[in-house]
Scaffold this active site. Structure first.
Site, PDB file in Angstrom:
ATOM      1  CG  ASP A 222       4.942  -0.078  -8.849  1.00  0.00           C
ATOM      2  OD1 ASP A 222       4.261   0.710  -9.517  1.00  0.00           O
ATOM      3  OD2 ASP A 222       5.211   0.097  -7.644  1.00  0.00           O
TER       4      ASP A 222
ATOM      5  CG  ASP B 199       6.659  -1.337  -4.050  1.00  0.00           C
ATOM      6  OD1 ASP B 199       5.541  -1.039  -4.522  1.00  0.00           O
ATOM      7  OD2 ASP B 199       7.614  -0.538  -4.016  1.00  0.00           O
TER       8      ASP B 199
ATOM      9  CG  ASP C 194       1.802  -3.176  -6.846  1.00  0.00           C
ATOM     10  OD1 ASP C 194       1.238  -2.605  -7.790  1.00  0.00           O
ATOM     11  OD2 ASP C 194       2.816  -2.722  -6.286  1.00  0.00           O
TER      12      ASP C 194
END
Length: 900
Positions: free
Chosen positions: A333, A640, A644
């Protein structure tokens, strides 16, 4: 009329259509009776828990593995033969392995419970024209809700009206800053979630303003509910290590049983006692099966986990330690992982010069520079004025934390402007110098805001906003206190400078001002005209300082890095270029809209070459990971946010952020980075590779010496010789060599150059053919040493007991010497250092000590049918025991010479 299949397009339809479809009123909301009926129809606004986990069933699953069942059978046979020590050791190993596996898997099933904690406890709801506070679980589609700063959005809803309304959606979309929401009539059907400004979603946070919104989805039909459903549906695959260990266990058992059957049959045909041969066969079978395999693998992984905690990587599931070492691609990410998730001012563009600003994140450390020269911002009129406008035209606040860091209360963009003033060392004095008068708040149509202050006798309006909305209202430009007309040439220069910075994915904010005449009405039309342009402030969410080096090290190790984010493509590409994830000519990027139009097969063709994925949804992330797995990639997925979680669970190894990560992400992940540091992943990869090497070394060691035992018995049987080893001696050799030396190999340090190797192929077996050949050859050497010792004594004296004692001693010592050989298949023992693994030295001393007891303590001589050795015997035994070391060192020398 909106159809049920179109419910994901609430952002696309007109408000009038939605009101008709939900049969509700935009001012009075639902009636109490209608809300009660809908609650019965749709159910409570909460996430379902899914199937209940049965701890007993989960514990039972730990005993279904093939090699575990084999070990249980071996324990039963050992007990039947009266070998209670061996049976107890095997049972203890099986139970330890089951307990560890049970607790790891039980904790891993908490992801949905963490998702439920994200639900808002209550909501402001209008029913029958009256606004009241109700539990959020009572919300139904059609409810009219009021949202204000600080609220957790209780359900997916369409915005009806908004006043300075911003929502933090980073956990759901990956967008790095708060999103401005407004009552836009409709948006294109394929608008990405992060761009749906007329929608708010459950579990996001209101950071500014207020709004009325119409609930359109509740419970499991919300976006957060759909994520929960995806997490629940994903079944975690076995890791490569688990699959290969299962295969190895089966091969060992089948081959061992075949060889043992031949030995037993040969003995019976030769005329030996069938009962005796049965005992020999069972002893060989128990010896051949490496019952220490599960224990050593578990201990090696646990020790690796401990070392990784010291490097800020917390492993939640033991097999993940090894799997990370096999990773071929890291999907990371952007926000909060590669970047700091702290909007930071990078440049200030004045009419005649560019000022750069140093310092990262929400800290007041930094300086202002023009080229190579530092500037005192407080003494530079033009620079100070721009910073003042940004700080005063602002509704956010700073709260000091520690170590010169601050927390932003309000919008992150405004917070960055306050941090900028802190760096200039005059932010705290501005409020005393200026007195607030009025505010013309930001709205999505104007894309700017104005705040009016008095200073002494004068009244000044400060304006900030998107350059394209501020510049047209400016008629003059401030050159350090001198005002000039803003002519066409000046406008062109400003637009050109802005375009250059926008190409670097900077967020641009223009600032302007105007002195307000006495008695002038404080209206938008009056105030926001004839403005004086002061400058442009650029900002971005900066990459973590250590991220560039970590990405480079991963790439050197043959591991590709791909960025997956919900942010804009331009922003994502800028960060990717800065970190060298892509080069400046790279076109390996895909957006969520493009992914939506692709089939799974088409996506699988593109994923290997793609390095940046932008504007993606949780479904897209899940498809990306699945496509990579379909291309035989071992995927490590970092993240996070709530969005996700499905991809973290689908990937072979999910890595959550420990500081900024949500509980949902942590519970779905295999590993948590305690410091949110991408560099910790590289350390974990190194540790994972070392652990796999150590497990392979253990199997190599155990099978090579087991081959030596079985071959010695097999050849003696075929040659018509007495058996060189007795059943109890075989079991003792198996017990001591499969434990202490093997465990010592489990803590072997990583070999030099381990991170210069490419990731091993996903299809590579834990025991490739080349290693099997080496193992067999080394087993043959151990067998030769054992048989030579037995034949020498038997041919010289004819004493079978002494011959078996010498063979027993030689076999134990030769196998322990073999442990030193397998520390590396490439490097010489003397290159590694004989004493660099003190645990192996200690194991050798303990094994030798117990051997001496068996040889020289009379009661033990009776039990193990041994005899004391004389000096000549020890010379022969010593020479034969060193045979494996000498042969392997010569082979390694030849191998290294050929490499050169």
């Amino acid at each position: 009329m909106i159809k049920p299949t179109q419910s994901s397009l609430w952002h696309h339809f007109a408000i009038s259509e939605i009101l008709r479809a939900l049969d509700t009123d935009a001012h009075k909301g639902l009636s109490a009776a209608s809300a009660q009926q809908r609650l019965a129809q749709y159910g409570p606004n909460q996430l379902s828990e899914g199937k209940t986990i049965s701890p007993l069933a989960l514990l039972g699953e730990q005993f279904t593995d093939f090699i575990v069942l084999t070990l249980i059978a071996a324990a039963i046979v050992s007990g039947f033969l009266g070998e209670w020590l061996d049976a107890t050791a095997i049972v203890a190993i099986v139970i330890l392995n089951a307990i560890l596996g049970f607790f790891q898997e039980y904790r891993a099933e908490k992801a949905l419970a963490a998702l439920k904690k994200l639900a808002a406890p209550s909501a402001q709801v209008t029913r029958d024209g009256e606004t009241r506070t109700l539990p959020s679980t009572d919300l139904v589609p059609g409810d009219l809700i009021l949202l204000r700063a600080g609220d957790l959005v209780p359900a997916d809803a369409r915005v009806l009206d908004a006043y300075m309304f911003k929502v933090e959606e980073a956990a759901l979309t990956g967008e790095s800053s708060a999103v401005e929401k407004s009552a836009v009539a409709s948006l294109d059907a394929d608008t990405a979630m992060a761009d749906r400004v007329n929608m708010v979603y459950a579990s996001t946070i209101v950071v500014q303003g207020r709004a009325h919104a119409l609930v359109v989805e509740t419970g499991m039909r919300t976006q957060i509910g759909q994520i929960a459903g995806m997490v629940a549906r994903i079944e975690k695959d076995e890791t490569p290590l688990q699959k290969q260990l299962d295969e190895v266990g089966k091969v060992i058992v089948y081959v061992s049983l075949g060889v043992v059957a031949i030995v037993a049959l040969a003995g019976i045909l030769r005329g030996d006692d069938p009962v005796k041969m049965f005992l020999v066969a069972v002893s060989l079978a128990v010896a051949a099966v490496p019952e220490g395999l599960a224990a050593v693998v578990t201990i090696a992984l646990a020790l690796g986990m401990h070392r990784m905690v010291q490097r800020n990587a917390l492993i939640r599931k033991l097999p993940a330690v090894e799997t990370l070492g096999a990773a071929t691609l890291i999907c990371t990410d952007k926000t909060g992982t590669l970047t700091q998730n702290e909007m930071t001012v990078r440049e200030i563009v004045l009419p005649d010069r560019l000022i750069t600003v140093s310092g990262e994140g929400y800290t007041s450390t930094g300086e202002f520079r023009q080229g190579d020269h530092a500037i005192n911002a407080a003494a530079d009129h033009a620079l100070r004025h721009v910073i003042e406008i940004g700080a005063l035209c602002n509704t956010s606040e700073l709260q000091a934390t520690d170590d010169n860091h601050f927390r932003i209360v309000g919008d992150s963009t405004e917070g960055a402007l306050l941090i900028l003033a802190r760096k200039a060392r005059f932010e705290e004095t501005l409020r005393a110098e200026y007195t607030f008068v009025a505010e013309l708040p930001f709205d999505a149509t104007r894309k700017r805001m104005t705040m009016i202050y008095t200073r002494g006798a004068e009244q000044i309006a400060f304006v900030k906003g998107a350059p394209e909305t501020v510049l047209p209202h400016c008629t003059q430009i401030d050159h350090g206190g001198t005002l000039d007309d803003l002519d066409h040439a000046a406008r062109k220069d400003i637009l050109y400078a802005n375009a250059q910075l926008a190409a670097q994915a900077r967020r641009l904010l223009a600032v302007a001002y105007r002195r307000v005449q006495a008695g002038e009405a404080h209206s938008i039309a009056n105030i926001e005209r004839n403005l004086v342009f002061a400058g442009t402030i650029t900002m971005m969410d900066p990459p973590r300082p250590e991220a560039r080096a970590a990405v480079a090290e991963a790439q050197r190790a043959g591991i590709r890095v791909a960025m997956i984010t919900g942010d804009h493509l331009d922003t994502a590409m800028a960060v990717a270029r800065e970190l060298n994830i892509v080069d400046r000519q790279a076109d390996g990027a895909l957006t969520g809209v493009e992914i939506e139009k692709m089939s799974d097969a088409e996506l699988a063709q593109r994923v290997i070459a793609t390095r940046v994925y932008a504007r993606v949804s949780p479904e897209h992330k899940l498809r990306i990971v699945s496509a990579l797995k379909a291309r035989d990639q071992i995927v490590a997925m970092t993240g996070d946010g709530v969005n996700d979680a499905p991809a973290l669970k689908e990937a072979q190894i999910g890595i959550a952020m420990g500081i900024t990560g949500t509980d949902v992400a942590k519970e779905a992940a295999d590993m948590v980075l305690l410091d949110d540091n991408f560099a910790s992943i590289v350390s974990a990869i190194k540790e994972g590779r070392a652990i796999f090497d150590n497990i392979r070394k253990f199997i190599h060691f155990v099978l090579s010496h087991n081959i030596g035992e079985v071959l010695a018995m097999f050849v003696a049987s075929l040659a018509g010789l007495p058996l060189p080893l007795l059943p109890i001696q075989i079991l003792w050799i198996n017990l001591v060599t499969d434990s202490l030396p093997a465990l010592a190999l489990g803590v072997e340090k990583a070999e030099p150059g381990i991170m210069e190797r490419k990731p091993r192929p996903a299809s590579e077996r834990i025991l490739p053919n080349s290693l099997l050949a080496v193992m067999f050859a080394q087993g043959v050497i151990v067998a030769i040493a054992t048989l030579a010792a037995f034949v020498w004594e038997y041919a010289t004296t004819g004493n079978v007991v002494r011959a078996q004692a010498i063979a027993f001693t030689t076999s134990i010592l030769a196998q322990n010497v073999q442990a030193f050989n397998v520390r590396s298949n490439r490097l010489s023992l003397f290159q590694l250092g004989v004493f660099t693994n003190p645990f192996l030295i200690g194991a050798f001393v303990l094994v030798t000590g117990t051997l001496l007891l068996l040889l020289y303590v009379p009661p033990l001589q009776v039990i193990f049918q041994t005899a004391p050795l004389n000096a000549l015997d020890w010379c022969v035994v010593g020479a034969l025991a060193l045979l494996p070391l000498v042969a392997v060192e010569i082979a390694k020398w030849i191998y290294r010479a050929r490499e050169k």
